[in-house]
Design a protein around this motif. Structure first.
Motif, PDB file in Angstrom:
ATOM      1  N   GLY A 311     -41.804  23.289  57.085  1.00  0.00           N
ATOM      2  CA  GLY A 311     -41.706  22.056  56.667  1.00  0.00           C
ATOM      3  C   GLY A 311     -41.078  21.684  55.352  1.00  0.00           C
ATOM      4  O   GLY A 311     -40.153  20.848  55.355  1.00  0.00           O
ATOM      5  N   GLU A 312     -41.173  22.605  54.395  1.00  0.00           N
ATOM      6  CA  GLU A 312     -40.411  22.403  53.138  1.00  0.00           C
ATOM      7  C   GLU A 312     -38.822  22.754  53.299  1.00  0.00           C
ATOM      8  O   GLU A 312     -38.272  21.936  52.641  1.00  0.00           O
ATOM      9  N   VAL A 313     -38.612  23.888  53.980  1.00  0.00           N
ATOM     10  CA  VAL A 313     -37.090  23.899  54.150  1.00  0.00           C
ATOM     11  C   VAL A 313     -36.395  22.724  55.225  1.00  0.00           C
ATOM     12  O   VAL A 313     -35.335  22.261  54.853  1.00  0.00           O
ATOM     13  N   LEU A 314     -37.286  22.325  55.947  1.00  0.00           N
ATOM     14  CA  LEU A 314     -36.769  21.165  56.937  1.00  0.00           C
ATOM     15  C   LEU A 314     -36.504  20.099  56.073  1.00  0.00           C
ATOM     16  O   LEU A 314     -35.478  19.206  56.167  1.00  0.00           O
ATOM     17  N   VAL A 315     -37.414  19.499  55.288  1.00  0.00           N
ATOM     18  CA  VAL A 315     -37.269  18.300  54.442  1.00  0.00           C
ATOM     19  C   VAL A 315     -35.992  18.360  53.645  1.00  0.00           C
ATOM     20  O   VAL A 315     -35.297  17.534  53.207  1.00  0.00           O
ATOM     21  N   GLU A 316     -36.106  19.523  52.655  1.00  0.00           N
ATOM     22  CA  GLU A 316     -34.580  19.994  51.937  1.00  0.00           C
ATOM     23  C   GLU A 316     -33.355  19.780  52.693  1.00  0.00           C
ATOM     24  O   GLU A 316     -32.601  19.030  52.373  1.00  0.00           O
ATOM     25  N   ASN A 317     -33.318  20.232  54.159  1.00  0.00           N
ATOM     26  CA  ASN A 317     -32.024  20.237  54.905  1.00  0.00           C
ATOM     27  C   ASN A 317     -32.123  18.718  55.384  1.00  0.00           C
ATOM     28  O   ASN A 317     -30.764  18.353  55.551  1.00  0.00           O
ATOM     29  N   ILE A 318     -32.959  17.878  55.386  1.00  0.00           N
ATOM     30  CA  ILE A 318     -32.849  16.503  56.066  1.00  0.00           C
ATOM     31  C   ILE A 318     -31.938  15.764  54.914  1.00  0.00           C
ATOM     32  O   ILE A 318     -31.032  15.157  55.158  1.00  0.00           O
ATOM     33  N   VAL A 319     -32.725  15.948  53.567  1.00  0.00           N
ATOM     34  CA  VAL A 319     -32.196  15.236  52.566  1.00  0.00           C
ATOM     35  C   VAL A 319     -30.666  15.763  52.417  1.00  0.00           C
ATOM     36  O   VAL A 319     -29.783  14.926  52.129  1.00  0.00           O
ATOM     37  N   ARG A 320     -30.421  17.077  52.487  1.00  0.00           N
ATOM     38  CA  ARG A 320     -28.959  17.805  52.251  1.00  0.00           C
ATOM     39  C   ARG A 320     -28.113  16.893  53.046  1.00  0.00           C
ATOM     40  O   ARG A 320     -27.122  16.390  52.955  1.00  0.00           O
ATOM     41  N   PHE A 321     -28.807  16.855  54.603  1.00  0.00           N
ATOM     42  CA  PHE A 321     -27.819  16.334  55.512  1.00  0.00           C
ATOM     43  C   PHE A 321     -27.405  14.911  55.348  1.00  0.00           C
ATOM     44  O   PHE A 321     -26.244  14.617  55.523  1.00  0.00           O
ATOM     45  N   LEU A 322     -28.253  14.167  55.195  1.00  0.00           N
ATOM     46  CA  LEU A 322     -28.044  12.738  54.821  1.00  0.00           C
ATOM     47  C   LEU A 322     -27.161  12.319  53.634  1.00  0.00           C
ATOM     48  O   LEU A 322     -26.524  11.604  53.555  1.00  0.00           O
TER      49      LEU A 322
END
Lengths: 426, 105
Positions: A311-322
């Motif tokens: 979860g933590e990695v995913l949220v970080e990457n979603i923020v980065r991607f957007l």
């Protein structure tokens, strides 16, 4: 302009990601909308299913509203999913409605594919042949176990990967305790039949678990690939012709991803799992589609703990991607699980892509014993349900339990290779 | 782990005899390993399975299970057991020079 994040699935992964994203963007004053779609509003605490057949938990305790677990500013849509049209960045709902997204998260978990095994859902299903991997099955099995007066109990895993790979072993341990408690253990023959060549996938834990089975008088049959279930005749038939007679069979069916994945061009593999980068959690289908938990094909356990750590990695990457930034490749495959061994005790194991479960303590030298039975681990397992509803789903960080697997407290020995060489890296 | 010379090539294998580096594999090596495993003649159907195993491994990072083999390799599960009597997924992986399929975890 508002960025639209759509999350498919309101289980462990979908819920914790929605709540974590909400918290991040609320603090950062980000302009996003978050929508979670699920076909029903029943969030099942899946680790609780193990206890249902033994009368130690029931529906009221382990099912809550999905919507109620989500922050009030997260939109919840109760609907089936027809398919994902990744070409147009659109989710098509069961009634034909279309929902556009800037970023999509697949969190629809895995499902039981009964039809993939001949005879499994045929005559005898929920009479002599059961599963505890869903609530109706676990509830029906509770009644059957209560009526069981002796005979052959076979616990069988049809094929890997399955959710919580230790659960079928825990079921055997609890059955041993349950029949002992009822005073009929000597009338029940318990057999654990697995397609693996040992009790578990990882060598050190496999040896520990095999000796526990042996101590408890549970027969271990390895490399058994179930080809057919004969509910009337009362036998499992292996692809290699071996037959395994039973009076009561508890079968863990083949798992697959969501049916809608199969209807979505280019999204899933032949079992409808979603090919996903194991470090970044971005799918291979398209850059703006990510996946978490049991729905992916990453070579980690299909387990709530893995989903939590992802979860933590995913949220970080979603923020980065957007924001148009590079993704961070940090998910290490971290998993841990309590293994209930009956008689008020449990084991704890902790591992990742590279390091197999080892003895020692978690999360550091002072802590819960690893790979060793203790009462403390059993209490930990019971307490976990509170933690699940109140901290994990809400996306709160828990002191001492980080995303990366802790090395402190683990005992590496020369006879236990740190890297399991046969584990291929995807 | 040990190094053995098979069909004139030095290859590293783990304690169970599975390749450490699938790139060290050749078809000549496969024929010799098959013989070790009791398969004296590699038929076209054997090769079909071996090639499929390697393709799956390089695409997905792990060899397929028996069920997946039966569904997608073009050879039925029954025939797979005739071809590789000691257990198709494990035996074919052994001959195909890829790690033992573990069905992930």
């Amino acid at each position: 302009m508002t960025k639209r994040i759509v999350i498919l699935g309101g289980g462990t992964g979908g819920t914790l990601v929605a709540n974590r994203l909400h918290r991040h963007y609320h603090k950062a004053h980000g302009d996003v909308s978050i929508t979670v779609i699920d076909q029903d509003n029943h969030h099942v605490y899946q680790p609780g299913l193990l206890f249902v057949p033994f009368g130690l938990a029931d529906e009221r305790e382990i099912v809550r509203s999905r919507k109620a677990q989500l922050h009030k500013d997260v939109e919840f849509i109760e609907s089936g999913i027809e398919r994902v049209d990744s070409g147009r960045d659109v989710v098509v709902l069961a009634d034909g409605r279309e929902l556009g997204y800037d970023l999509l998260v697949i969190a629809t978990g895995s499902h039981l594919a009964l039809d993939e095994t001949e005879g499994l859902a045929g005559a005898g299903w929920n009479e002599k042949v059961f599963t505890f991997y869903d609530l109706p099955g676990a509830t029906a099995l509770a009644a059957a176990l209560a009526d069981f007066e002796g005979g052959r109990l076979v616990v069988n895993v049809v094929d890997m990967p399955i959710k919580c790979p230790v659960a079928p072993l825990e079921f055997c341990f609890l059955a041993d305790w349950y029949f002992t408690d009822r005073g009929i253990r000597d009338k029940v023959e318990i057999t654990y039949a697995t397609p693996l060549d040992g009790a578990f996938t990882k060598p050190v834990a496999s040896a520990t678990l095999a000796s526990l089975l042996d101590e408890k008088g549970i027969h271990l049959v390895t490399e058994f690939n179930t080809g057919e279930v004969d509910g009337i005749g009362g036998k499992l038939v292996g692809y290699d012709g071996r037959e395994m007679p039973f009076d009561l069979a508890v079968v863990v069916p083949l798992h697959s991803g969501g049916d809608y994945v199969g209807r979505s061009e280019g999204l899933g593999d032949d079992l409808n799992f979603v090919p996903t980068n194991k470090s970044t959690l971005q799918t291979l289908a398209k850059g703006n589609i990510f996946a978490i938990g049991d729905a992916t094909n990453v070579p980690a356990s299909k387990a709530g703990s893995v989903t939590h750590f992802e979860g933590e990695v995913l949220v970080e990457n979603i923020v980065r991607f957007l924001e148009g930034r590079d993704l961070s490749s940090t998910f290490d495959g971290h998993a841990n699980c309590f293994i209930e061994t009956g008689f008020g005790k449990a084991l704890l194991i902790d591992f990742n892509y590279e390091t197999e479960p080892l003895p020692g303590h978690y999360p550091s030298r002072v802590g819960m014993p690893l790979l060793k039975e203790s009462r403390m681990n059993h209490l930990g397992k019971l307490m976990f349900q509170w933690f699940y509803w109140h901290a994990l789903l809400q996306g709160r960080d828990v002191p001492g339990i980080g995303t990366d697997m802790p090395e402190h407290g683990k005992q590496h020995t020369s006879t236990t290779p740190n890297r399991a060489p046969e584990e291929a890296s995807a | 782990m040990s190094t053995a010379t098979i069909a004139g090539t030095a290859v590293e294998r783990n304690d169970e005899g599975f390749f450490v580096d699938p790139n060290q594999w050749t078809r000549d090596i496969a024929v010799e390993i098959a013989a070790e495993d009791g398969i004296t003649t590699m038929t076209d159907q054997h090769w079909q399975v071996i090639d499929f195993m390697r393709k799956e491994y390089f695409e997905k990072g792990t060899g397929p299970t028996v069920r997946v083999l039966g569904k997608t390799s073009g050879v039925s599960v029954k025939d797979l057991y005739l071809l590789f009597p000691k257990g198709p997924a494990k035996m074919a992986a052994h001959i195909a020079g890829i790690p033992k399929p573990r069905g992930c975890i």
